[in-house]
Design a protein around this motif. Structure first.
Motif, mmCIF file in Angstrom:
data_model
loop_
_atom_site.group_PDB
_atom_site.id
_atom_site.type_symbol
_atom_site.label_atom_id
_atom_site.label_comp_id
_atom_site.label_asym_id
_atom_site.label_seq_id
_atom_site.Cartn_x
_atom_site.Cartn_y
_atom_site.Cartn_z
ATOM 1 N N HIS A 45 0.818 -1.215 0.000
ATOM 2 C CA HIS A 45 0.000 0.000 0.000
ATOM 3 C C HIS A 45 0.853 1.267 0.000
ATOM 4 C CE1 HIS A 45 1.027 -1.218 4.025
ATOM 5 N NE2 HIS A 45 0.800 -0.002 4.467
ATOM 6 N N ASN A 46 2.131 1.153 0.392
ATOM 7 C CA ASN A 46 3.020 2.316 0.433
ATOM 8 C C ASN A 46 3.888 2.465 -0.810
ATOM 9 O OD1 ASN A 46 2.182 3.053 3.029
ATOM 10 N ND2 ASN A 46 3.770 1.833 4.026
ATOM 11 N N VAL A 47 3.765 1.560 -1.760
ATOM 12 C CA VAL A 47 4.709 1.499 -2.870
ATOM 13 C C VAL A 47 4.363 2.451 -4.015
ATOM 14 C CG1 VAL A 47 5.690 -0.004 -4.664
ATOM 15 C CG2 VAL A 47 5.426 -0.842 -2.314
ATOM 16 N N PHE A 48 3.083 2.510 -4.409
ATOM 17 C CA PHE A 48 2.725 3.172 -5.656
ATOM 18 C C PHE A 48 1.905 4.456 -5.518
ATOM 19 C CE2 PHE A 48 3.096 -1.407 -6.836
ATOM 20 C CZ PHE A 48 4.155 -1.291 -7.725
ATOM 21 N N PHE A 49 0.980 4.504 -4.567
ATOM 22 C CA PHE A 49 0.007 5.600 -4.542
ATOM 23 C C PHE A 49 -0.026 6.303 -3.192
ATOM 24 C CE2 PHE A 49 -1.929 2.300 -7.401
ATOM 25 C CZ PHE A 49 -1.685 2.974 -8.599
ATOM 26 N N ASP A 50 0.080 7.622 -3.219
ATOM 27 C CA ASP A 50 -0.034 8.403 -1.986
ATOM 28 C C ASP A 50 -1.381 8.168 -1.307
ATOM 29 O OD1 ASP A 50 2.470 9.485 -2.392
ATOM 30 O OD2 ASP A 50 1.740 11.407 -3.150
ATOM 31 N N ALA A 51 -2.423 8.018 -2.106
ATOM 32 C CA ALA A 51 -3.774 7.864 -1.560
ATOM 33 C C ALA A 51 -3.918 6.596 -0.725
ATOM 34 C CB ALA A 51 -4.799 7.860 -2.692
ATOM 35 N N ASP A 52 -3.116 5.581 -1.012
ATOM 36 C CA ASP A 52 -3.195 4.317 -0.284
ATOM 37 C C ASP A 52 -2.195 4.239 0.871
ATOM 38 O OD1 ASP A 52 -5.101 3.600 -2.097
ATOM 39 O OD2 ASP A 52 -3.903 2.066 -3.118
ATOM 40 N N ALA A 53 -1.188 5.105 0.850
ATOM 41 C CA ALA A 53 -0.091 5.007 1.813
ATOM 42 C C ALA A 53 -0.544 5.355 3.228
ATOM 43 C CB ALA A 53 1.050 5.928 1.393
ATOM 44 N N THR A 54 0.033 4.679 4.184
ATOM 45 C CA THR A 54 -0.348 4.846 5.587
ATOM 46 C C THR A 54 -0.234 6.292 6.038
ATOM 47 O OG1 THR A 54 0.372 2.586 6.072
ATOM 48 C CG2 THR A 54 0.109 4.075 7.940
ATOM 49 N N TYR A 55 0.852 6.950 5.652
ATOM 50 C CA TYR A 55 1.082 8.325 6.090
ATOM 51 C C TYR A 55 0.941 9.342 4.954
ATOM 52 C CZ TYR A 55 2.886 5.784 10.091
ATOM 53 O OH TYR A 55 3.012 4.926 11.162
ATOM 54 N N GLY A 56 0.234 8.925 3.885
ATOM 55 C CA GLY A 56 -0.043 9.851 2.794
ATOM 56 C C GLY A 56 1.106 10.087 1.843
ATOM 57 N N LYS A 57 2.185 9.299 1.961
ATOM 58 C CA LYS A 57 3.348 9.447 1.073
ATOM 59 C C LYS A 57 3.840 8.066 0.681
ATOM 60 C CE LYS A 57 6.725 11.388 -1.131
ATOM 61 N NZ LYS A 57 6.763 10.204 -2.045
ATOM 62 N N CYS A 58 3.888 7.795 -0.632
ATOM 63 C CA CYS A 58 4.364 6.507 -1.120
ATOM 64 C C CYS A 58 5.817 6.615 -1.575
ATOM 65 C CB CYS A 58 3.483 6.015 -2.269
ATOM 66 S SG CYS A 58 3.722 6.900 -3.832
ATOM 67 N N TRP A 59 6.325 5.528 -2.103
ATOM 68 C CA TRP A 59 7.718 5.488 -2.570
ATOM 69 C C TRP A 59 7.891 6.069 -3.981
ATOM 70 C CZ3 TRP A 59 11.456 1.115 -1.011
ATOM 71 C CH2 TRP A 59 11.278 0.761 0.330
ATOM 72 N N GLY A 60 6.799 6.326 -4.671
ATOM 73 C CA GLY A 60 6.901 6.861 -6.030
ATOM 74 C C GLY A 60 7.513 5.876 -7.013
ATOM 75 N N ILE A 61 7.295 4.587 -6.779
ATOM 76 C CA ILE A 61 7.930 3.565 -7.615
ATOM 77 C C ILE A 61 7.427 3.611 -9.054
ATOM 78 C CG2 ILE A 61 8.119 1.083 -8.006
ATOM 79 C CD1 ILE A 61 9.953 1.879 -5.843
ATOM 80 N N LYS A 62 6.134 3.837 -9.253
ATOM 81 C CA LYS A 62 5.607 3.877 -10.613
ATOM 82 C C LYS A 62 6.276 4.975 -11.431
ATOM 83 C CE LYS A 62 1.416 4.548 -13.368
ATOM 84 N NZ LYS A 62 2.076 5.555 -14.228
#
Length: 253
Positions: A45-62
């Motif tokens: 959930h933290n890998v691709f989308f900010d909307a899904d990330a626990t703290y509102g910030k993803c890894w920006g992998i896509k």
């Protein structure tokens, strides 16, 4: 593109639904004879989308994969968000006790057995993957980083390379070091491992324990890329900045 779907892990949470994600390079849809290496990632959930990330910030992998045109499939599964430290349980290869979290009963071996014996097989059947060890990798951060290290050591016949960002070595540094010493590894085993210079101060003896684990890996002949990240913190924002470093290690040749 990233596809998202619902899965269950009966061995861990019965019929409770969680999300799975898969990144497919653009070429996947028109180069239909091509097969791709696969990177499995924890905390999907933290890998691709900010909307899904626990703290509102993803890894920006896509964005990274699209920008660099990296030809690899990435598969990621959401963690257990249960209220009773369930993520720690699923992402720990052994049991431990901690002043903050109390007694944690490790279920990491169940998690990995499911990933290797059920989930990976489903992915290999449904998508054009290079399913052999040479082209199968795993990565994660924090407890997911610990699990990635564990997977590379204990499931070395499945994974040839791993990235362990800010791995939670504090859960049992002596157990981890002994696990490494007791395992026979394929000579072509590669690991990227790092720790942020700011976060390393927050755990007692963390720098010493990190050095011990690194030394054990060197002694086993692992191709190890080991870094202390300048100003690195325990956060998705910091881990996002390390994506080029660990991707370069995974895909060096």
């Amino acid at each position: 593109m990233v596809n998202k779907w619902d899965i269950t892990i009966p061995e861990l949470t019965g019929e409770e639904v969680r999300s799975a994600y898969i990144y497919l390079p653009e070429s996947y849809h028109y180069d239909t004879e091509r097969y791709y290496p696969v990177l499995y990632m924890f905390d999907g959930h933290n890998v691709f989308f900010d909307a899904d990330a626990t703290y509102g910030k993803c890894w920006g992998i896509k964005e990274y994969m699209d920008y660099t045109n990296t030809q690899m499939i990435i598969v990621a599964v959401e963690c257990n968000h249960g209220p009773n430290n369930d993520r720690l349980k699923e992402y720990s290869p052994f049991s431990f006790r901690d002043p903050q979290y109390g007694k944690i009963t490790g279920k990491g071996h169940i998690t990995m057995d499911w990933l290797v014996n059920s989930f990976k097989k489903e992915i290999d059947q449904a998508f054009r993957t290079l399913s052999d060890r040479e082209h199968t990798y795993i990565a994660g951060s924090s407890m997911g980083g610990l699990m990635s290290l564990y997977a590379l050591i204990e499931y070395n016949h499945i994974f040839s390379k791993a990235a362990a960002l800010s791995p939670s070595l504090w859960t049992g540094p002596n157990k981890i070091t002994q696990m490494i010493k007791n395992t026979s590894l394929d000579p072509n085993t590669t690991l990227y491992m790092d720790y942020g210079s700011e976060e390393i101060k927050t755990r007692k003896n963390m720098q010493t324990n990190y050095a011990k684990v690194s030394s054990a890996l060197f002694a086993k002949g692992v191709f190890l890329e080991s870094r202390i990240v300048p100003n690195g913190t325990h956060s998705e924002g910091s881990w996002e900045k390390q994506v080029p470093f660990f991707m370069n290690t995974l895909l060096y040749e």
